[in-house]
Design a protein around this motif. Structure first.
Motif, PDB file in Angstrom:
ATOM      1  N   LYS A  16      38.926  13.154  33.617  1.00 13.11           N
ATOM      2  CA  LYS A  16      38.271  12.901  33.302  1.00 13.11           C
ATOM      3  C   LYS A  16      38.690  11.081  33.588  1.00 13.11           C
ATOM      4  O   LYS A  16      37.776  10.291  33.962  1.00 13.11           O
ATOM      5  N   SER A  49      36.750  23.011  30.667  1.00 17.33           N
ATOM      6  CA  SER A  49      37.973  23.850  31.471  1.00 17.33           C
ATOM      7  C   SER A  49      39.190  22.274  30.674  1.00 17.33           C
ATOM      8  O   SER A  49      38.860  21.308  30.423  1.00 17.33           O
ATOM      9  N   LEU A  70      32.653  22.504  33.161  1.00 13.88           N
ATOM     10  CA  LEU A  70      33.454  21.354  33.484  1.00 13.88           C
ATOM     11  C   LEU A  70      34.394  20.657  33.003  1.00 13.88           C
ATOM     12  O   LEU A  70      35.694  20.360  32.522  1.00 13.88           O
ATOM     13  N   ILE A  71      33.590  20.037  31.373  1.00 10.74           N
ATOM     14  CA  ILE A  71      33.609  19.707  29.716  1.00 10.74           C
ATOM     15  C   ILE A  71      34.784  20.354  28.934  1.00 10.74           C
ATOM     16  O   ILE A  71      35.430  20.246  28.871  1.00 10.74           O
ATOM     17  N   TRP A  76      40.106  19.300  32.103  1.00 10.13           N
ATOM     18  CA  TRP A  76      38.580  17.415  32.288  1.00 10.13           C
ATOM     19  C   TRP A  76      39.030  16.366  31.416  1.00 10.13           C
ATOM     20  O   TRP A  76      38.562  15.676  32.292  1.00 10.13           O
ATOM     21  N   ASP A  77      39.915  16.633  30.339  1.00 10.87           N
ATOM     22  CA  ASP A  77      39.994  15.118  29.935  1.00 10.87           C
ATOM     23  C   ASP A  77      40.953  14.429  30.675  1.00 10.87           C
ATOM     24  O   ASP A  77      40.916  13.012  30.810  1.00 10.87           O
TER      25      ASP A  77
END
Length: 274
Positions: A45, A38, A35-36, A41-42
């Motif tokens: 998030k 990908s 996930l991080i 992700w930002d």
């Protein structure tokens, strides 16, 4: 030899627990890394996991969740009463009770086939249009729709439990001088409820989630409060907050259901009374 066997089982159990913990941590770590790392992700998030938006929307969502809890309590009582009556009606013997059995069977067939959301629309927008009562809040009609739907499910579960009670229990109760009503209330129903307790608790957990659908009628519950916050903040974090609150509300009952199911299985395996 018995002590050695117990020690061996204990060591195997401890090893299984350690392996389970390790595999769970590894799996969670892999998911977190994927996930991080990908590409989006930002953006996700910031859109779904904004702490500032979560803190700001929490008071309104928790207030809406209290409305869900109130509707849930009333719905549980209504489903317990109405579902039991339906189950008893479906198990009545004798030709004279055929219309009652057919009516109860038709009710369960209809309301188990219609989606809950559609029943909410039909009850929440249809019955008020008849102008039989004064203006009632949306949660009132939502609670009625939940009771109508889940009474059909609970009635079928209870009916299965009643049919699972051995006929000798009824005969023994009647031979002691108990009437049909007392036999059903004091002998049959307690055993039936014990047999289907895990299934009933699963229905309760499902109902706990579906109570959130009353927002479709305009009730400002946790879901509608989250929608309002999303519209004002242009951020989906309030939905995550509402989801976490529903999980925390259901988690104790989910664990209790698992415990009751495991306990019942242990009793059956050792030949205990069920």
């Amino acid at each position: 030899m018995e002590r050695e066997r117990r020690e061996y089982r204990r060591s195997r159990k401890q090893r299984s627990i350690l392996v389970s913990i390790a595999s769970t941590l590894v799996f969670a770590g892999v998911i977190a890394i994927v996930l991080i790392n990908s590409p989006g992700w930002d953006r996700v998030k910031d859109t779904f996991f904004d702490p500032a938006v979560a803190v700001e929307s929490f008071p309104r969502i928790i207030t809406g969740l209290w409305l869900n809890v109130q509707v849930l309590v009333v719905a549980v009582i209504g489903v317990a009463i109405f579902g039991t009556l339906l189950a008893v009606a479906r198990t009545l013997k004798g030709a004279v009770f055929t219309p009652i059995r057919l009516l109860a069977a038709g009710y369960t067939d209809v309301f188990r086939g219609i989606p809950v959301l559609l029943v909410l629309y039909l009850v929440g927008f249809g019955i008020p249009g008849l102008e039989l009562t004064g203006r009632m809040p949306a949660q009132f009609w939502g609670g009625i729709a939940i009771v109508l739907c889940y009474s059909a499910y609970v009635a079928e579960v209870l009916r299965a439990g009643i049919d699972a009670v051995h006929p000798s229990q009824r005969l023994a109760a009647r031979s002691l001088g108990l009437s049909h009503g007392k036999t059903l209330r004091l002998v049959v129903l307690p055993q039936a409820v014990r047999k289907v307790t895990p299934a009933l608790m699963n229905d309760f957990v499902s109902m706990m989630k579906d109570v959130g659908l009353i927002s479709a009628l305009g009730a400002v519950d946790a879901i509608r409060a989250a929608q309002i916050e999303v519209a004002s903040a242009y951020n989906f974090t309030p939905y995550v907050v509402a989801g976490v609150l529903f999980v925390l509300l259901a988690l104790p009952f989910v664990r209790l259901t698992d415990w009751v199911t495991a306990r019942q299985q242990r009793r059956e395996q050792i030949g205990g009374a069920v």
